[in-house]
Motif scaffolding. Structure first.
Motif, PDB file in Angstrom:
ATOM      1  N   GLU A   1      16.148 -41.374  28.315  1.00 54.98           N
ATOM      2  CA  GLU A   1      16.899 -42.077  29.357  1.00 54.98           C
ATOM      3  C   GLU A   1      16.223 -42.073  30.718  1.00 54.98           C
ATOM      4  N   ASN A   2      16.408 -43.166  31.413  1.00 54.97           N
ATOM      5  CA  ASN A   2      15.876 -43.261  32.761  1.00 54.97           C
ATOM      6  C   ASN A   2      16.969 -42.872  33.761  1.00 54.97           C
ATOM      7  N   ALA A   3      17.603 -41.746  33.493  1.00 53.17           N
ATOM      8  CA  ALA A   3      18.719 -41.313  34.344  1.00 53.17           C
ATOM      9  C   ALA A   3      18.190 -40.889  35.718  1.00 53.17           C
ATOM     10  N   PRO A   4      18.997 -41.032  36.765  1.00 51.10           N
ATOM     11  CA  PRO A   4      18.547 -40.637  38.111  1.00 51.10           C
ATOM     12  C   PRO A   4      18.260 -39.137  38.209  1.00 51.10           C
ATOM     13  N   VAL A   5      19.056 -38.346  37.472  1.00 52.06           N
ATOM     14  CA  VAL A   5      18.819 -36.899  37.414  1.00 52.06           C
ATOM     15  C   VAL A   5      18.983 -36.469  35.957  1.00 52.06           C
ATOM     16  N   ILE A   6      18.060 -35.670  35.478  1.00 54.58           N
ATOM     17  CA  ILE A   6      18.171 -35.104  34.129  1.00 54.58           C
ATOM     18  C   ILE A   6      18.215 -33.587  34.319  1.00 54.58           C
ATOM     19  N   TYR A   7      19.229 -32.941  33.782  1.00 55.07           N
ATOM     20  CA  TYR A   7      19.354 -31.500  34.037  1.00 55.07           C
ATOM     21  C   TYR A   7      19.722 -30.730  32.778  1.00 55.07           C
ATOM     22  N   ALA A   8      19.445 -29.422  32.836  1.00 59.92           N
ATOM     23  CA  ALA A   8      19.684 -28.562  31.678  1.00 59.92           C
ATOM     24  C   ALA A   8      21.165 -28.202  31.565  1.00 59.92           C
ATOM     25  N   GLN A   9      21.601 -28.060  30.328  1.00 62.94           N
ATOM     26  CA  GLN A   9      22.980 -27.646  30.073  1.00 62.94           C
ATOM     27  C   GLN A   9      22.977 -26.709  28.870  1.00 62.94           C
ATOM     28  N   TYR A  10      23.755 -25.649  28.974  1.00 63.46           N
ATOM     29  CA  TYR A  10      23.866 -24.751  27.824  1.00 63.46           C
ATOM     30  C   TYR A  10      25.318 -24.355  27.632  1.00 63.46           C
ATOM     31  N   GLU A  11      25.796 -24.499  26.423  1.00 60.40           N
ATOM     32  CA  GLU A  11      27.189 -24.205  26.070  1.00 60.40           C
ATOM     33  C   GLU A  11      28.159 -24.839  27.066  1.00 60.40           C
ATOM     34  N   GLY A  12      27.889 -26.084  27.377  1.00 58.85           N
ATOM     35  CA  GLY A  12      28.793 -26.867  28.223  1.00 58.85           C
ATOM     36  C   GLY A  12      28.650 -26.614  29.707  1.00 58.85           C
ATOM     37  N   ARG A  13      27.792 -25.670  30.077  1.00 57.10           N
ATOM     38  CA  ARG A  13      27.612 -25.391  31.507  1.00 57.10           C
ATOM     39  C   ARG A  13      26.326 -26.045  32.012  1.00 57.10           C
ATOM     40  N   GLY A  14      26.493 -26.900  33.004  1.00 60.31           N
ATOM     41  CA  GLY A  14      25.337 -27.610  33.557  1.00 60.31           C
ATOM     42  C   GLY A  14      24.584 -26.755  34.566  1.00 60.31           C
ATOM     43  N   HIS A  15      23.269 -26.957  34.609  1.00 53.59           N
ATOM     44  CA  HIS A  15      22.416 -26.261  35.583  1.00 53.59           C
ATOM     45  C   HIS A  15      21.657 -27.329  36.379  1.00 53.59           C
TER      46      HIS A  15
ATOM     47  N   PHE B   1      26.435 -30.424  42.201  1.00 51.91           N
ATOM     48  CA  PHE B   1      26.953 -30.905  40.919  1.00 51.91           C
ATOM     49  C   PHE B   1      27.768 -32.188  41.108  1.00 51.91           C
ATOM     50  N   ALA B   2      28.505 -32.251  42.207  1.00 59.16           N
ATOM     51  CA  ALA B   2      29.282 -33.470  42.490  1.00 59.16           C
ATOM     52  C   ALA B   2      28.336 -34.663  42.609  1.00 59.16           C
ATOM     53  N   PHE B   3      27.186 -34.422  43.221  1.00 60.63           N
ATOM     54  CA  PHE B   3      26.216 -35.510  43.367  1.00 60.63           C
ATOM     55  C   PHE B   3      25.689 -35.960  42.007  1.00 60.63           C
ATOM     56  N   VAL B   4      25.317 -34.978  41.213  1.00 64.69           N
ATOM     57  CA  VAL B   4      24.733 -35.284  39.902  1.00 64.69           C
ATOM     58  C   VAL B   4      25.738 -36.060  39.030  1.00 64.69           C
ATOM     59  N   GLU B   5      26.988 -35.687  39.128  1.00 70.68           N
ATOM     60  CA  GLU B   5      28.025 -36.405  38.366  1.00 70.68           C
ATOM     61  C   GLU B   5      28.231 -37.812  38.910  1.00 70.68           C
ATOM     62  N   LYS B   6      28.214 -37.917  40.213  1.00 68.74           N
ATOM     63  CA  LYS B   6      28.440 -39.229  40.848  1.00 68.74           C
ATOM     64  C   LYS B   6      27.387 -40.245  40.425  1.00 68.74           C
ATOM     65  N   VAL B   7      26.131 -39.792  40.349  1.00 74.86           N
ATOM     66  CA  VAL B   7      25.060 -40.733  39.992  1.00 74.86           C
ATOM     67  C   VAL B   7      24.862 -40.828  38.476  1.00 74.86           C
ATOM     68  N   LYS B   8      25.767 -40.211  37.749  1.00 75.80           N
ATOM     69  CA  LYS B   8      25.710 -40.218  36.272  1.00 75.80           C
ATOM     70  C   LYS B   8      24.406 -39.600  35.754  1.00 75.80           C
ATOM     71  N   GLY B   9      24.170 -38.391  36.216  1.00 75.33           N
ATOM     72  CA  GLY B   9      23.021 -37.631  35.729  1.00 75.33           C
ATOM     73  C   GLY B   9      23.190 -37.324  34.248  1.00 75.33           C
TER      74      GLY B   9
ATOM     75  N   LEU C   1      20.169 -27.399  39.055  1.00 75.44           N
ATOM     76  CA  LEU C   1      18.943 -27.052  39.785  1.00 75.44           C
ATOM     77  C   LEU C   1      17.756 -26.865  38.845  1.00 75.44           C
ATOM     78  N   VAL C   2      17.998 -26.994  37.552  1.00 77.43           N
ATOM     79  CA  VAL C   2      16.901 -27.002  36.578  1.00 77.43           C
ATOM     80  C   VAL C   2      16.851 -28.443  36.101  1.00 77.43           C
ATOM     81  N   SER C   3      16.023 -29.241  36.771  1.00 84.08           N
ATOM     82  CA  SER C   3      16.250 -30.674  36.666  1.00 84.08           C
ATOM     83  C   SER C   3      15.069 -31.531  37.087  1.00 84.08           C
ATOM     84  N   ILE C   4      15.205 -32.822  36.755  1.00 83.51           N
ATOM     85  CA  ILE C   4      14.203 -33.817  37.152  1.00 83.51           C
ATOM     86  C   ILE C   4      14.937 -34.919  37.921  1.00 83.51           C
ATOM     87  N   TRP C   5      14.454 -35.224  39.094  1.00 78.42           N
ATOM     88  CA  TRP C   5      15.129 -36.200  39.966  1.00 78.42           C
ATOM     89  C   TRP C   5      14.201 -37.388  40.206  1.00 78.42           C
ATOM     90  N   GLN C   6      14.725 -38.591  40.004  1.00 82.64           N
ATOM     91  CA  GLN C   6      13.950 -39.788  40.321  1.00 82.64           C
ATOM     92  C   GLN C   6      13.977 -40.008  41.837  1.00 82.64           C
TER      93      GLN C   6
END
Ligand SMILES: Nc1nc2c(ncn2[C@@H]2O[C@H](COP(=O)(O)OP(=O)(O)OP(=O)(O)O)[C@@H](O)[C@H]2O)c(=O)[nH]1
Length: 191
Positions: free
Chosen positions: A114-128, A154-162, A130-135
């Motif tokens: 995916e060409n998502a604006p932010v791609i971030y790590a998640q483990y057992e439903g918990r998003g991280h 996190f609010a930002f990442v959700e808003k831009v549909k990371g 700050l471990v991420s790639i930002w366009q």
């Protein structure tokens, strides 16, 4: 494509009691370990810290402080500051308090189609986030949010549909962070 690594080291480390970037793990500072990981997968790494710490980093590192308008308000301001100082097509972000992060975890994020604006790590439903790639296109939107005094990452990442990428259980240890001295003790034992 140009890639810049953003090493976040501007937190207050209140729970830890001393700057987490300079916590020692088997003879190495926490930030040095994270730096090595970012260096392996980027063209350049910038450390974003706070005024009081800037002189603690050796001169050969590129070290900056959060933009005056937003400083002291958390890592989103740090990410934005690094983006303004270094133009790149993509930014690889890491916090200084996750010294077990390895290249393999970022490779997993990078392999996401995916060409998502932010791609971030998640483990057992918990998003991280700050471990991420930002366009680079996120910079303008981050600025808009910061100007509204909203500093939540996190609010930002959700808003831009990371895009959250589930990390395999065998790699989950890499997401261990050190908020307290006890966290560091455990990490040293496990390393
Ligand atoms: N550049 C920058 N980095 C930050 C800022 N706040 C936190 N960070 C970094 O973001 C990562 C996660 O931060 P936290 O876990 O909240 O760390 P902290 O704020 O130092 O710790 P506490 O004071 O105990 O909450 C760490 O790498 C911090 O150094 C900030 O305002 N600017």
């Amino acid at each position: 494509m140009s890639r810049v690594g953003i090493l976040l080291a501007g937190g207050a480390s209140r729970r830890f009691g001393s700057p987490k970037a300079f916590a020692t793990i088997n003879g190495q500072y926490a930030y040095e370990r994270v730096y090595a990981t970012l260096q392996a997968i980027t063209d350049h790494v910038v450390i974003v810290t706070r005024e009081e710490l800037i002189n603690k980093f050796p001169n050969h590192y590129d070290v900056i402080t959060d933009a005056t308008d937003f400083k002291g308000n958390g890592p989103l301001a740090g990410i934005w500051t690094a983006m303004t100082e270094h133009l790149a097509s993509e930014y690889i972000v890491a916090p200084c308090d996750m010294p077990l992060l390895r290249v393999s975890l970022y490779r997993m994020l990078q392999s996401t189609e995916e060409n998502a604006p932010v791609i971030y790590a998640q483990y057992e439903g918990r998003g991280h986030p700050l471990v991420s790639i930002w366009q680079s296109r996120t910079k303008v939107e981050i600025e808009r949010q910061l100007e509204m005094n909203d500093f939540r990452v996190f609010a930002f990442v959700e808003k831009v549909k990371g895009k959250a990428v589930d990390i395999h259980s065998s790699d989950a240890f890499q997401l261990t962070n050190m908020n307290t001295p006890e966290d560091l003790e455990r990490m040293i034992t496990d390393d």
